[in-house]
Design a protein around this motif. Structure first.
Motif, PDB file in Angstrom:
ATOM      1  N   ARG A 136       0.858  -1.181   0.000  1.00 51.32           N
ATOM      2  CA  ARG A 136       0.000   0.000   0.000  1.00 51.32           C
ATOM      3  C   ARG A 136       0.894   1.231   0.000  1.00 51.32           C
ATOM      4  NH1 ARG A 136      -2.241   0.498   4.713  1.00 51.32           N
ATOM      5  NH2 ARG A 136      -1.339  -1.324   5.743  1.00 51.32           N
ATOM      6  N   VAL A 137       0.691   2.091  -0.969  1.00 51.90           N
ATOM      7  CA  VAL A 137       1.516   3.289  -1.127  1.00 51.90           C
ATOM      8  C   VAL A 137       0.697   4.522  -0.769  1.00 51.90           C
ATOM      9  CG1 VAL A 137       2.849   4.701  -2.744  1.00 51.90           C
ATOM     10  CG2 VAL A 137       2.928   2.202  -2.910  1.00 51.90           C
ATOM     11  N   THR A 138       1.284   5.374   0.052  1.00 50.62           N
ATOM     12  CA  THR A 138       0.659   6.631   0.458  1.00 50.62           C
ATOM     13  C   THR A 138       1.549   7.790   0.022  1.00 50.62           C
ATOM     14  OG1 THR A 138      -0.284   5.581   2.427  1.00 50.62           O
ATOM     15  CG2 THR A 138      -0.214   7.979   2.398  1.00 50.62           C
ATOM     16  N   VAL A 139       0.953   8.820  -0.544  1.00 50.19           N
ATOM     17  CA  VAL A 139       1.692  10.022  -0.937  1.00 50.19           C
ATOM     18  C   VAL A 139       0.959  11.243  -0.388  1.00 50.19           C
ATOM     19  CG1 VAL A 139       2.505  11.445  -2.849  1.00 50.19           C
ATOM     20  CG2 VAL A 139       2.589   8.965  -3.041  1.00 50.19           C
ATOM     21  N   LYS A 140       1.720  12.133   0.243  1.00 49.87           N
ATOM     22  CA  LYS A 140       1.172  13.391   0.733  1.00 49.87           C
ATOM     23  C   LYS A 140       1.965  14.543   0.142  1.00 49.87           C
ATOM     24  CE  LYS A 140      -0.516  11.662   5.181  1.00 49.87           C
ATOM     25  NZ  LYS A 140      -0.528  11.896   6.655  1.00 49.87           N
ATOM     26  N   GLU A 141       1.299  15.683   0.005  1.00 49.58           N
ATOM     27  CA  GLU A 141       1.990  16.877  -0.486  1.00 49.58           C
ATOM     28  C   GLU A 141       2.244  17.813   0.686  1.00 49.58           C
ATOM     29  OE1 GLU A 141       1.780  20.251  -4.029  1.00 49.58           O
ATOM     30  OE2 GLU A 141       0.273  18.659  -3.920  1.00 49.58           O
ATOM     31  N   LEU A 142       3.480  18.286   0.802  1.00 50.71           N
ATOM     32  CA  LEU A 142       3.856  19.227   1.849  1.00 50.71           C
ATOM     33  C   LEU A 142       3.997  20.632   1.262  1.00 50.71           C
ATOM     34  CD1 LEU A 142       6.581  17.233   3.839  1.00 50.71           C
ATOM     35  CD2 LEU A 142       4.121  17.361   4.274  1.00 50.71           C
ATOM     36  N   LYS A 143       3.661  21.608   2.077  1.00 43.57           N
ATOM     37  CA  LYS A 143       3.789  23.001   1.646  1.00 43.57           C
ATOM     38  C   LYS A 143       5.252  23.400   1.603  1.00 43.57           C
ATOM     39  CE  LYS A 143       2.355  27.700   2.852  1.00 43.57           C
ATOM     40  NZ  LYS A 143       1.590  28.548   3.822  1.00 43.57           N
ATOM     41  N   VAL A 144       5.634  24.129   0.582  1.00 42.63           N
ATOM     42  CA  VAL A 144       7.005  24.623   0.430  1.00 42.63           C
ATOM     43  C   VAL A 144       7.006  26.129   0.664  1.00 42.63           C
ATOM     44  CG1 VAL A 144       9.000  24.821  -1.085  1.00 42.63           C
ATOM     45  CG2 VAL A 144       7.536  22.797  -1.221  1.00 42.63           C
ATOM     46  N   PRO A 145       7.434  26.595   1.837  1.00 46.49           N
ATOM     47  CA  PRO A 145       7.473  28.042   2.079  1.00 46.49           C
ATOM     48  C   PRO A 145       8.556  28.703   1.246  1.00 46.49           C
ATOM     49  CG  PRO A 145       8.491  26.865   3.902  1.00 46.49           C
ATOM     50  CD  PRO A 145       7.893  25.823   3.001  1.00 46.49           C
ATOM     51  N   ARG A 146       8.276  29.889   0.781  1.00 55.15           N
ATOM     52  CA  ARG A 146       9.245  30.670   0.008  1.00 55.15           C
ATOM     53  C   ARG A 146       9.206  32.104   0.511  1.00 55.15           C
ATOM     54  NH1 ARG A 146       6.900  27.024  -3.636  1.00 55.15           N
ATOM     55  NH2 ARG A 146       8.413  25.575  -4.550  1.00 55.15           N
ATOM     56  N   THR A 147       9.804  32.296   1.692  1.00 53.72           N
ATOM     57  CA  THR A 147       9.850  33.625   2.307  1.00 53.72           C
ATOM     58  C   THR A 147      11.179  34.288   1.970  1.00 53.72           C
ATOM     59  OG1 THR A 147      10.879  32.940   4.396  1.00 53.72           O
ATOM     60  CG2 THR A 147       8.492  32.628   4.199  1.00 53.72           C
ATOM     61  N   SER A 148      11.428  35.423   2.591  1.00 52.35           N
ATOM     62  CA  SER A 148      12.693  36.127   2.370  1.00 52.35           C
ATOM     63  C   SER A 148      13.849  35.481   3.132  1.00 52.35           C
ATOM     64  CB  SER A 148      12.558  37.590   2.808  1.00 52.35           C
ATOM     65  OG  SER A 148      12.198  37.667   4.184  1.00 52.35           O
ATOM     66  N   ASP A 149      13.539  34.559   4.039  1.00 54.69           N
ATOM     67  CA  ASP A 149      14.570  33.877   4.831  1.00 54.69           C
ATOM     68  C   ASP A 149      14.768  32.463   4.284  1.00 54.69           C
ATOM     69  OD1 ASP A 149      16.216  32.703   6.731  1.00 54.69           O
ATOM     70  OD2 ASP A 149      15.259  33.711   8.424  1.00 54.69           O
ATOM     71  N   THR A 150      15.709  32.318   3.365  1.00 51.49           N
ATOM     72  CA  THR A 150      15.933  31.033   2.700  1.00 51.49           C
ATOM     73  C   THR A 150      16.298  29.937   3.692  1.00 51.49           C
ATOM     74  OG1 THR A 150      16.680  32.145   0.681  1.00 51.49           O
ATOM     75  CG2 THR A 150      17.297  29.831   0.954  1.00 51.49           C
ATOM     76  N   ASP A 151      17.227  30.235   4.590  1.00 54.49           N
ATOM     77  CA  ASP A 151      17.684  29.218   5.537  1.00 54.49           C
ATOM     78  C   ASP A 151      16.536  28.723   6.413  1.00 54.49           C
ATOM     79  OD1 ASP A 151      20.229  29.429   4.528  1.00 54.49           O
ATOM     80  OD2 ASP A 151      20.951  30.758   6.104  1.00 54.49           O
ATOM     81  N   ALA A 152      15.715  29.640   6.880  1.00 51.08           N
ATOM     82  CA  ALA A 152      14.580  29.252   7.717  1.00 51.08           C
ATOM     83  C   ALA A 152      13.596  28.385   6.938  1.00 51.08           C
ATOM     84  CB  ALA A 152      13.880  30.489   8.270  1.00 51.08           C
ATOM     85  N   ASP A 153      13.395  28.705   5.666  1.00 51.23           N
ATOM     86  CA  ASP A 153      12.500  27.901   4.831  1.00 51.23           C
ATOM     87  C   ASP A 153      13.016  26.470   4.703  1.00 51.23           C
ATOM     88  OD1 ASP A 153      10.920  30.092   4.459  1.00 51.23           O
ATOM     89  OD2 ASP A 153      11.563  30.484   2.404  1.00 51.23           O
ATOM     90  N   ILE A 154      14.317  26.336   4.482  1.00 51.11           N
ATOM     91  CA  ILE A 154      14.906  25.011   4.308  1.00 51.11           C
ATOM     92  C   ILE A 154      14.790  24.191   5.591  1.00 51.11           C
ATOM     93  CG2 ILE A 154      17.074  23.778   3.905  1.00 51.11           C
ATOM     94  CD1 ILE A 154      17.793  26.074   1.958  1.00 51.11           C
ATOM     95  N   VAL A 155      15.022  24.833   6.732  1.00 52.30           N
ATOM     96  CA  VAL A 155      14.870  24.147   8.014  1.00 52.30           C
ATOM     97  C   VAL A 155      13.414  23.720   8.210  1.00 52.30           C
ATOM     98  CG1 VAL A 155      14.956  24.414  10.518  1.00 52.30           C
ATOM     99  CG2 VAL A 155      16.839  25.254   9.108  1.00 52.30           C
ATOM    100  N   SER A 156      12.486  24.605   7.865  1.00 49.72           N
ATOM    101  CA  SER A 156      11.064  24.310   8.023  1.00 49.72           C
ATOM    102  C   SER A 156      10.638  23.124   7.165  1.00 49.72           C
ATOM    103  CB  SER A 156      10.237  25.547   7.651  1.00 49.72           C
ATOM    104  OG  SER A 156       8.856  25.253   7.672  1.00 49.72           O
TER     105      SER A 156
END
Length: 299
Positions: free
Chosen positions: A251-271
């Motif tokens: 059984r395969v499950t796939v979910k989509e996660l939100k990709v934040p794109r703010t002015s803080d690149t590093d914080a987005d990547i950590v998130s």
């Protein structure tokens, strides 16, 4: 490559093909049963069993020892089946009733019209099948894989995965002190920005990664999928493959996660990386016996 090294590689490849021939001579489910029995007998006698129990101690400190042993033994059973199934991926894909996609929303919505996608999964169930929905979406997915030192074995394994990843395979790893897949990061970036769909396994310890929470600890995790998804404007999917009972059915499950794109690149990547690992942890807690506890995950 020296003559003796080449000869050794050829003999290793020949031995592997004999083993593969033996298991392919049996019906798929029977061959998986035989392999699982062998792994349940031999694997607990090795050092990797102790590593699995040590990781279980970290993840579930209050769990009784007997339950950890049960999970580890179930893991070996699954591993034995996976090893044989990887030799017979073509047979599994020829029997689509063996793979159930739990929610085919992504396939129906994006079939034939999907833009760039970064898909991440973990060593659970038969992880080679976790991104099967990408192939069903008619989107020619590619994947990143660890290069095998033996070039003949590597070429064979690439051929076996061709139907899963018709867009190709990008190698990572090191051979003889030299990075495999020269300039792979740049190639992956170009592939994604041009609308490509890439699959990664992202549940392992990454010594050069970033620390995010995982089972109550800060664990170094690969940031590259998050970086790539953000920079390439890609969708981000996270998927798992669960074995249905003790059979070669999934059984395969796939979910989509939100990709934040703010002015803080590093914080987005950590998130993003934190969200990926949180989803992995939730899935592992649901079915711990199907995750590969022998891998290094904690420092």
């Amino acid at each position: 490559m020296s003559f003796l090294t080449d000869l050794r590689y050829r003999l290793e490849y020949f031995a592997l093909r004999i083993v593969i021939g033996f298991f392919r001579a049996l019906p798929l489910d029977k061959s998986a049963e035989v392999s699982a029995a062998l792994w349940r007998f031999f694997a607990p006698r090795g050092r990797r069993h102790a590593k699995a129990l040590a990781n279980l101690d970290i993840a579930f400190p209050d769990m009784p020892r007997e339950e950890k042993e049960r999970i580890a033994m179930s893991m070996w059973d699954n591993m034995g089946r996976v090893m044989v199934e990887m030799m017979q991926i073509d047979r599994i894909l020829e029997q689509p009733e063996r793979i159930a996609v739990e929610d085919d929303f992504f396939i129906r919505r994006y079939k034939g019209k999907m833009g760039p996608v970064i898909a991440v999964s973990l060593h659970m169930g038969n992880w080679e099948l976790a991104m099967w929905p990408l192939a069903l979406s008619d989107c020619q997915p590619a994947a990143v894989y660890r290069l095998v030192k033996n070039p003949y074995v590597d070429a064979y394994l690439r051929t076996m995965r061709k139907r899963l990843y018709p867009g190709g395979l990008f190698a990572k790893g090191r051979i003889g002190g030299r990075a495999a897949g020269f300039d792979t990061a740049r190639l992956l970036g170009n592939f994604a920005r041009q609308g490509g769909r890439l699959a990664f396994l992202a549940d392992l310890y990454d010594g050069k990664g970033i620390e995010v929470p995982f089972f109550g600890r800060q664990a170094k995790s690969a940031p590259f999928p998050a970086m790539l998804a953000r920079r390439a404007g890609s969708r981000l999917w996270v998927g798992r493959c669960l074995r249905d009972g003790r059979r070669s059915r999934f059984r395969v499950t796939v979910k989509e996660l939100k990709v934040p794109r703010t002015s803080d690149t590093d914080a987005d990547i950590v998130s993003i990386t934190s969200a990926i690992q949180k989803q992995f942890e939730d899935w592992i807690r649901e079915t711990p016996e199907q995750w590969m506890w022998t891998n290094r995950r904690f420092s």
